[in-house]
Enzyme design. Structure first.
Site, mmCIF file in Angstrom:
data_model
loop_
_atom_site.group_PDB
_atom_site.id
_atom_site.type_symbol
_atom_site.label_atom_id
_atom_site.label_comp_id
_atom_site.label_asym_id
_atom_site.label_seq_id
_atom_site.Cartn_x
_atom_site.Cartn_y
_atom_site.Cartn_z
ATOM 1 C CB CYS A 56 -12.293 -15.948 2.686
ATOM 2 S SG CYS A 56 -12.529 -15.060 1.133
ATOM 3 C CB CYS A 60 -6.094 -15.213 -2.164
ATOM 4 S SG CYS A 60 -7.579 -14.326 -2.686
ATOM 5 C CB CYS A 63 -5.301 -15.279 1.843
ATOM 6 S SG CYS A 63 -6.274 -14.530 3.184
ATOM 7 C CB CYS A 99 -7.632 -0.561 8.028
ATOM 8 S SG CYS A 99 -6.556 0.791 7.622
ATOM 9 C CB CYS A 131 -9.572 2.306 5.639
ATOM 10 S SG CYS A 131 -9.167 1.314 4.188
ATOM 11 C CB CYS A 191 -6.565 1.981 0.149
ATOM 12 S SG CYS A 191 -5.193 1.058 0.892
ATOM 13 N NE ARG A 263 -1.153 2.071 4.989
ATOM 14 C CZ ARG A 263 -2.317 2.237 4.355
ATOM 15 N NH1 ARG A 263 -2.901 1.233 3.790
ATOM 16 N NH2 ARG A 263 -2.873 3.430 4.303
HETATM 17 N N1 SAM Z 1 -11.155 -10.229 1.429
HETATM 18 C C1 SAM Z 1 -10.865 -8.912 1.065
HETATM 19 C C2 SAM Z 1 -10.002 -8.823 -0.185
HETATM 20 O O1 SAM Z 1 -9.300 -9.764 -0.509
HETATM 21 O O2 SAM Z 1 -10.037 -7.777 -0.817
HETATM 22 C C3 SAM Z 1 -10.196 -8.099 2.164
HETATM 23 C C4 SAM Z 1 -9.177 -8.709 3.067
HETATM 24 S S1 SAM Z 1 -7.674 -9.347 2.304
HETATM 25 C C5 SAM Z 1 -6.902 -10.170 3.631
HETATM 26 C C6 SAM Z 1 -6.701 -7.850 2.022
HETATM 27 C C7 SAM Z 1 -5.350 -7.987 1.388
HETATM 28 O O3 SAM Z 1 -4.411 -8.503 2.307
HETATM 29 C C8 SAM Z 1 -5.198 -8.878 0.179
HETATM 30 O O4 SAM Z 1 -5.651 -8.269 -0.983
HETATM 31 C C9 SAM Z 1 -3.698 -9.080 0.119
HETATM 32 O O5 SAM Z 1 -3.108 -8.099 -0.695
HETATM 33 C C10 SAM Z 1 -3.266 -8.910 1.582
HETATM 34 N N2 SAM Z 1 -2.757 -10.160 2.147
HETATM 35 C C11 SAM Z 1 -3.484 -11.219 2.540
HETATM 36 N N3 SAM Z 1 -2.696 -12.222 2.992
HETATM 37 C C12 SAM Z 1 -1.418 -11.784 2.888
HETATM 38 C C13 SAM Z 1 -0.152 -12.370 3.180
HETATM 39 N N4 SAM Z 1 -0.049 -13.601 3.644
HETATM 40 N N5 SAM Z 1 0.959 -11.635 2.962
HETATM 41 C C14 SAM Z 1 0.847 -10.363 2.465
HETATM 42 N N6 SAM Z 1 -0.323 -9.772 2.156
HETATM 43 C C15 SAM Z 1 -1.456 -10.474 2.357
HETATM 44 FE FE1 SF4 Z 2 -10.510 -14.031 0.991
HETATM 45 FE FE2 SF4 Z 2 -8.020 -13.757 1.863
HETATM 46 FE FE3 SF4 Z 2 -8.525 -13.660 -0.745
HETATM 47 FE FE4 SF4 Z 2 -9.369 -11.635 0.856
HETATM 48 S S1 SF4 Z 2 -7.245 -12.220 0.407
HETATM 49 S S2 SF4 Z 2 -10.521 -12.641 -0.771
HETATM 50 S S3 SF4 Z 2 -9.814 -12.809 2.716
HETATM 51 S S4 SF4 Z 2 -8.823 -15.430 0.588
#
Ligand code: SAM
Ligand code: SF4
Ligand code: DTB
Length: 327
Positions: A56, A60, A63, A99, A131, A191, A263
Site C-alpha cells: 500500500c 499509516c 499498518c 469482510c 463487507c 462501518c 465490534r
Molecule cells: N486500505 C484500506 C483502508 O485503510 O481503509 C482498507 C484496509 S485497512 C488495513 C483497514 C483498517 O484496519 C484501518 O483503517 C485501521 O483502522 C485498521 N488497522 C490496520 N492496521 C492495524 C493495526 N496494526 N492495529 C489495529 N488496527 C489496524
Molecule cells: Fe494502506 Fe494500511 Fe493505511 Fe489501509 S491502513 S491505507 S492498507 S497503509
C-alpha cells in the site's frame, strides 16, 4: 439513570463526560443501553479475508501493509475462486459476515475492481453479509458495489482530526469523511470506527466518537480496534494502553451509538478472557471471528466458540442488505 436515546447532537465535551464517569457506572449505563436496543445474547461473527495483501502506498503509522515499512511483500489480488472458498469456510464455521480487505489507497476503475464487484455479488449469493474495505472511493464506485449486493463498506476514521495528522500524512480527515458520505448516499451500511493505543489522549477518543455519533444516521457498525503493534511499523514500540481504557471506549461507543454493532476488533488476542467478557458487558456485540485478522493473528475460532458457550452467547444470523438472488 437517564433513559438511553438515539441522539445526533454529541459534542466532544458530552462524550468526554461519559469517559470521566466512574468505571462501573459507565459499564452499567452501557449495559442498559445494550439491553434496550439489542438482544444481549447475540454476537455478530465477522470473518476477515485479506484479498490484496501489502504494497500500500499510504503511510499509516500502524499498518504492516504500507509498502514503505518493508514489513511484507506485496501480493496480487487473490483469485476469485480462492476468495469464495474462504467465504464458504467462514459461512460453514458460523460467520454471518464476510469482510474483504484490500491494501489499496483508493479504488481504481478497471479489471481489478471489476473482479472485486464480482466477488461481492457471489459472496452475497451465498446468503451471508458481505463487507469490503478498499480505501477511498467515488460515488459511481460505491454504486456498483451497492448494485452487486454489498451489505457494508468499512472505512475507519481511526482517531480525532487533530491526532490523525500525527499518524497518517498521505491523506486527510476530510478525504475519509467524503468517502463515508458517498457510502451513506449510496444506501450501503457504513462501518466506521477507530483504533485506540495510537498515543492519543482520552480527548482524542472522545472527539472520534463524537464525530461518528454526530452522523445521522449513525454508522451501522463501529469497530473499536486496539493497536496491534506490528513489527517494523513506526508504532511498533508504542506503549500498551490500559485495558480499562479500551473497555471504556467500547462502553462510550455503545452509549453514544445505541443501535450500532460495536465490534471488539483488532487487538483481542492481547486481552485476557476476563477482559473479553468485560468488553461484552460494556456493549460489544460483534467480533472478528477466525484465526487471522488481515496480516496478524486473532484468537482461534475454537477459543471464541468455547467462550461464547461459557457465557451463553449465540451467533447472530446473517441479515444481508440485499437478499441472495434465486438460483
Ligand atoms: N486500505 C484500506 C483502508 O485503510 O481503509 C482498507 C484496509 S485497512 C488495513 C483497514 C483498517 O484496519 C484501518 O483503517 C485501521 O483502522 C485498521 N488497522 C490496520 N492496521 C492495524 C493495526 N496494526 N492495529 C489495529 N488496527 C489496524
Ligand atoms: Fe494502506 Fe494500511 Fe493505511 Fe489501509 S491502513 S491505507 S492498507 S497503509
Ligand atoms: C477494522 O476496523 N479492523 C480490521 C478491518 N476493519 C479491516 C483490520 C484489522 C487489521 C489488524 C492488523 C492486521 O492484521 O494487519
Amino acid at each position: 439513570m437517564n433513559a438511553p436515546l438515539v441522539r445526533h447532537d454529541w459534542t466532544a465535551e458530552k462524550v468526554q463526560a461519559l469517559f470521566d464517569l466512574p468505571f462501573l457506572e459507565l459499564l452499567d449505563r452501557a449495559r442498559a443501553t445494550h439491553k434496550q436496543f439489542h438482544d444481549a445474547g447475540k454476537v455478530q461473527l465477522a470473518t476477515l479475508a485479506n484479498i490484496k495483501p501489502g504494497g500500500c502506498p499510504e503511510d499509516c503509522s500502524y499498518c504492516p501493509q504500507a509498502a514503505r515499512y518493508k514489513t511484507m511483500k506485496s501480493e496480487a489480488l487473490l483469485p476469485t475462486e480462492e476468495v469464495l472458498r474462504q467465504a464458504q469456510v467462514a459461512k460453514d464455521a458460523g460467520a454471518s459476515r464476510f469482510c474483504m480487505g484490500a491494501a489499496w489507497r483508493k479504488v481504481r476503475d478497471g479489471a481489478q475492481f471489476d473482479r472485486v464487484v464480482d466477488m461481492v455479488e457471489k459472496v452475497n449469493d451465498m446468503g451471508i453479509e458481505v463487507c469490503v474495505t478498499l480505501g477511498m472511493l467515488k460515488p459511481h464506485q460505491i454504486q456498483r458495489l451497492q448494485e452487486a449486493g454489498l451489505t457494508a463498506y468499512n472505512h475507519n476514521l481511526d482517531t480525532s482530526r487533530e491526532h490523525y495528522e500525527k499518524i497518517i500524512g498521505t491523506r486527510t480527515y476530510d478525504d475519509r469523511l467524503d468517502t463515508l458520505q458517498h457510502i451513506r448516499d449510496a444506501g450501503v451500511h457504513v462501518c466506521a470506527g477507530g483504533i485506540v493505543g495510537l498515543g492519543e489522549k482520552v480527548r482524542d477518543r472522545a472527539e472520534l466518537l463524537a464525530t461518528l455519533a454526530s452522523m445521522n444516521p449513525h454508522p451501522e457498525s463501529v469497530p473499536i480496534n486496539k493497536l496491534v503493534r506490528a513489527k517494523g511499523t513506526p508504532l511498533e514500540e508504542e506503549p500498551e494502553i490500559d485495558v480499562f481504557d479500551y473497555i471504556r471506549t467500547i462502553a462510550v461507543a455503545r452509549i453514544t451509538m445505541p443501535k450500532a454493532k460495536v465490534r471488539l476488533a483488532a487487538g483481542r488476542r492481547s486481552l485476557s478472557k476476563e477482559a473479553r467478557v468485560l468488553a461484552f458487558q460494556a456493549g460489544a456485540n460483534s467480533i472478528f471471528y477466525g484465526d487471522k485478522l488481515l496480516t496478524t493473528p486473532n484468537p482461534d475460532a475454537s477459543e471464541d466458540r468455547a467462550l461464547m458457550d461459557e457465557l451463553g452467547l449465540k451467533p447472530m444470523a446473517p441479515q444481508p442488505r440485499v437478499p441472495a438472488k434465486a438460483k
